[in-house]
Design a protein around this motif. Structure first.
Motif, PDB file in Angstrom:
ATOM      1  N   UNK A  16     -19.125  11.753   3.899  1.00  0.00           N
ATOM      2  CA  UNK A  16     -18.598   9.798   3.627  1.00  0.00           C
ATOM      3  C   UNK A  16     -17.258  10.061   3.383  1.00  0.00           C
ATOM      4  N   UNK A  17     -16.978   9.296   2.380  1.00  0.00           N
ATOM      5  CA  UNK A  17     -14.933   9.315   2.153  1.00  0.00           C
ATOM      6  C   UNK A  17     -15.264   9.773   0.525  1.00  0.00           C
ATOM      7  N   UNK A  18     -15.062  11.159   1.108  1.00  0.00           N
ATOM      8  CA  UNK A  18     -14.851  11.593  -1.101  1.00  0.00           C
ATOM      9  C   UNK A  18     -13.398  11.612  -1.285  1.00  0.00           C
ATOM     10  N   UNK A  19     -12.704  10.565  -1.547  1.00  0.00           N
ATOM     11  CA  UNK A  19     -10.880  10.365  -2.198  1.00  0.00           C
ATOM     12  C   UNK A  19     -10.500  11.637  -2.869  1.00  0.00           C
TER      13      UNK A  19
ATOM     14  N   UNK B  55      -2.127  -7.377 -17.179  1.00  0.00           N
ATOM     15  CA  UNK B  55      -2.189  -7.080 -16.128  1.00  0.00           C
ATOM     16  C   UNK B  55      -0.390  -7.038 -15.453  1.00  0.00           C
ATOM     17  N   UNK B  56      -0.571  -6.298 -14.643  1.00  0.00           N
ATOM     18  CA  UNK B  56       0.579  -6.386 -13.847  1.00  0.00           C
ATOM     19  C   UNK B  56       0.720  -6.951 -12.416  1.00  0.00           C
ATOM     20  N   UNK B  57       1.632  -7.330 -11.857  1.00  0.00           N
ATOM     21  CA  UNK B  57       1.649  -7.622 -10.960  1.00  0.00           C
ATOM     22  C   UNK B  57       2.924  -8.040  -9.938  1.00  0.00           C
ATOM     23  N   UNK B  58       2.600  -6.952  -8.692  1.00  0.00           N
ATOM     24  CA  UNK B  58       3.702  -6.479  -7.815  1.00  0.00           C
ATOM     25  C   UNK B  58       3.681  -5.889  -6.069  1.00  0.00           C
ATOM     26  N   UNK B  59       4.102  -5.758  -5.596  1.00  0.00           N
ATOM     27  CA  UNK B  59       4.091  -5.583  -4.257  1.00  0.00           C
ATOM     28  C   UNK B  59       4.691  -3.576  -3.848  1.00  0.00           C
ATOM     29  N   UNK B  60       3.371  -3.063  -3.519  1.00  0.00           N
ATOM     30  CA  UNK B  60       3.968  -1.730  -2.851  1.00  0.00           C
ATOM     31  C   UNK B  60       5.764  -2.294  -2.026  1.00  0.00           C
ATOM     32  N   UNK B  61       6.288  -0.484  -2.470  1.00  0.00           N
ATOM     33  CA  UNK B  61       7.753  -0.537  -1.859  1.00  0.00           C
ATOM     34  C   UNK B  61       7.838   0.537  -1.054  1.00  0.00           C
ATOM     35  N   UNK B  62       6.682   1.145  -0.957  1.00  0.00           N
ATOM     36  CA  UNK B  62       6.934   2.523  -0.292  1.00  0.00           C
ATOM     37  C   UNK B  62       5.239   3.449  -0.870  1.00  0.00           C
ATOM     38  N   UNK B  63       4.786   4.420  -0.140  1.00  0.00           N
ATOM     39  CA  UNK B  63       3.548   5.118  -0.782  1.00  0.00           C
ATOM     40  C   UNK B  63       4.557   6.138  -0.818  1.00  0.00           C
ATOM     41  N   UNK B  64       3.986   6.661  -1.773  1.00  0.00           N
ATOM     42  CA  UNK B  64       4.589   8.418  -2.699  1.00  0.00           C
ATOM     43  C   UNK B  64       3.737   9.753  -2.286  1.00  0.00           C
ATOM     44  N   UNK B  65       2.804   9.315  -2.098  1.00  0.00           N
ATOM     45  CA  UNK B  65       1.181  10.761  -1.628  1.00  0.00           C
ATOM     46  C   UNK B  65       0.075   9.819  -1.025  1.00  0.00           C
ATOM     47  N   UNK B  66       0.018   9.896  -0.057  1.00  0.00           N
ATOM     48  CA  UNK B  66      -1.246   9.163   0.080  1.00  0.00           C
ATOM     49  C   UNK B  66      -2.427  10.029  -0.110  1.00  0.00           C
ATOM     50  N   UNK B  67      -3.748   9.663  -0.451  1.00  0.00           N
ATOM     51  CA  UNK B  67      -4.597  10.212  -0.370  1.00  0.00           C
ATOM     52  C   UNK B  67      -5.132  11.592   0.589  1.00  0.00           C
ATOM     53  N   UNK B  68      -5.992  12.455  -0.219  1.00  0.00           N
ATOM     54  CA  UNK B  68      -6.281  13.390   0.866  1.00  0.00           C
ATOM     55  C   UNK B  68      -7.812  13.302   0.534  1.00  0.00           C
TER      56      UNK B  68
ATOM     57  N   UNK C 162       1.759  -5.392   0.613  1.00  0.00           N
ATOM     58  CA  UNK C 162       1.592  -3.723   1.439  1.00  0.00           C
ATOM     59  C   UNK C 162       0.444  -3.836   0.829  1.00  0.00           C
ATOM     60  N   UNK C 163       0.168  -2.624   1.825  1.00  0.00           N
ATOM     61  CA  UNK C 163      -1.374  -2.116   1.999  1.00  0.00           C
ATOM     62  C   UNK C 163      -1.679  -0.757   1.957  1.00  0.00           C
ATOM     63  N   UNK C 164      -2.459  -0.123   1.343  1.00  0.00           N
ATOM     64  CA  UNK C 164      -2.416   1.097   0.608  1.00  0.00           C
ATOM     65  C   UNK C 164      -4.138   1.718   0.693  1.00  0.00           C
ATOM     66  N   UNK C 165      -4.251   2.819   0.724  1.00  0.00           N
ATOM     67  CA  UNK C 165      -5.777   3.074   0.682  1.00  0.00           C
ATOM     68  C   UNK C 165      -6.163   3.810  -0.668  1.00  0.00           C
ATOM     69  N   UNK C 166      -7.105   3.533  -1.107  1.00  0.00           N
ATOM     70  CA  UNK C 166      -7.774   3.731  -2.733  1.00  0.00           C
ATOM     71  C   UNK C 166      -7.298   5.720  -2.612  1.00  0.00           C
ATOM     72  N   UNK C 167      -6.370   5.757  -3.479  1.00  0.00           N
ATOM     73  CA  UNK C 167      -6.616   7.237  -3.854  1.00  0.00           C
ATOM     74  C   UNK C 167      -4.892   7.341  -3.483  1.00  0.00           C
ATOM     75  N   UNK C 168      -4.284   6.327  -2.724  1.00  0.00           N
ATOM     76  CA  UNK C 168      -2.386   6.571  -2.421  1.00  0.00           C
ATOM     77  C   UNK C 168      -1.964   6.367  -3.867  1.00  0.00           C
ATOM     78  N   UNK C 169      -1.003   6.857  -3.487  1.00  0.00           N
ATOM     79  CA  UNK C 169       0.011   6.877  -5.150  1.00  0.00           C
ATOM     80  C   UNK C 169       1.502   6.179  -4.634  1.00  0.00           C
ATOM     81  N   UNK C 170       1.545   4.820  -5.302  1.00  0.00           N
ATOM     82  CA  UNK C 170       2.612   3.543  -4.380  1.00  0.00           C
ATOM     83  C   UNK C 170       3.732   3.817  -5.401  1.00  0.00           C
ATOM     84  N   UNK C 171       4.655   3.393  -4.720  1.00  0.00           N
ATOM     85  CA  UNK C 171       5.797   3.236  -5.723  1.00  0.00           C
ATOM     86  C   UNK C 171       5.476   1.198  -5.659  1.00  0.00           C
TER      87      UNK C 171
END
Length: 191
Positions: A186-189, A166-179, A147-156
């Protein structure tokens, strides 16, 4: 605890910790200990070891007592040798590694929330982030292998594997995208 002038006793600490664990089962308990304080006996160290084993903290740091000039403890008798301090530190950290692994293994197949930090420092083929129980630059990392998400995204994230800390896993969904803060250059997260 008395020699270190701590204002509590082991039974009170145990009682509070057991109550916390009972009332907040998802709580991550983090603590640190000092080994080799002047006068620490083998029996006292075994009490500490047994306490760590009993409480099964998720996160533990163990530090060797270090003499600081001008402190009351620097002049106490029965200073513990560096060799014994190192052995005691290693022994508790070995125990804690087993405890930590057992905690992590319970997460396999579970879905947890992870804050995405960005592309992994290990390889650009993975993302990395951290769960609520992982402090940045202190604890293990959660590697995202699907899966893919942006820095600052909160994912399941569904946990598929564990490796030491360490843990390893795959994204099921983005809960809250970064603002993204539009007024910042620049890109302040903002999480």
């Amino acid at each position: 605890l008395k020699r270190m002038k701590r204002g509590t006793h082991p039974e009170k600490i145990r009682s509070i910790l057991h109550r916390l664990k009972d009332e907040v089962p998802s709580l991550t308990m983090r603590t640190s200990f000092i080994v080799g304080y002047p006068g620490e006996t083998d029996e006292e160290f075994e009490d500490l070891y047994n306490f760590v084993e009993e409480m099964e903290f998720q996160r533990v740091g163990v530090f060797r007592y270090s003499q600081e000039e001008g402190t009351p403890s620097a002049t106490l008798p029965d200073q513990v040798s560096e060799k014994i301090k190192a052995q005691r530190q290693a022994r508790i950290m070995e125990l804690q590694a087993d405890i930590h692994r057992r905690h992590n293994e319970q997460l396999v197949g579970q879905t947890i929330q992870v804050l995405v930090d960005g592309v992994s420092e290990e390889t650009d083929l993975l993302l990395q982030g951290r769960s609520m129980s992982q402090a940045p630059e202190i604890d293990g990392i959660t590697y995202i292998n699907d899966g893919w998400a942006n820095p600052g995204d909160l994912v399941e994230l569904k946990i598929e594997e564990v490796h030491n800390y360490d843990l390893v896993g795959g994204i099921e969904r983005v809960i809250r995208p970064a603002v993204i803060a539009p007024s910042q250059p620049g890109l302040e997260i903002l999480g």
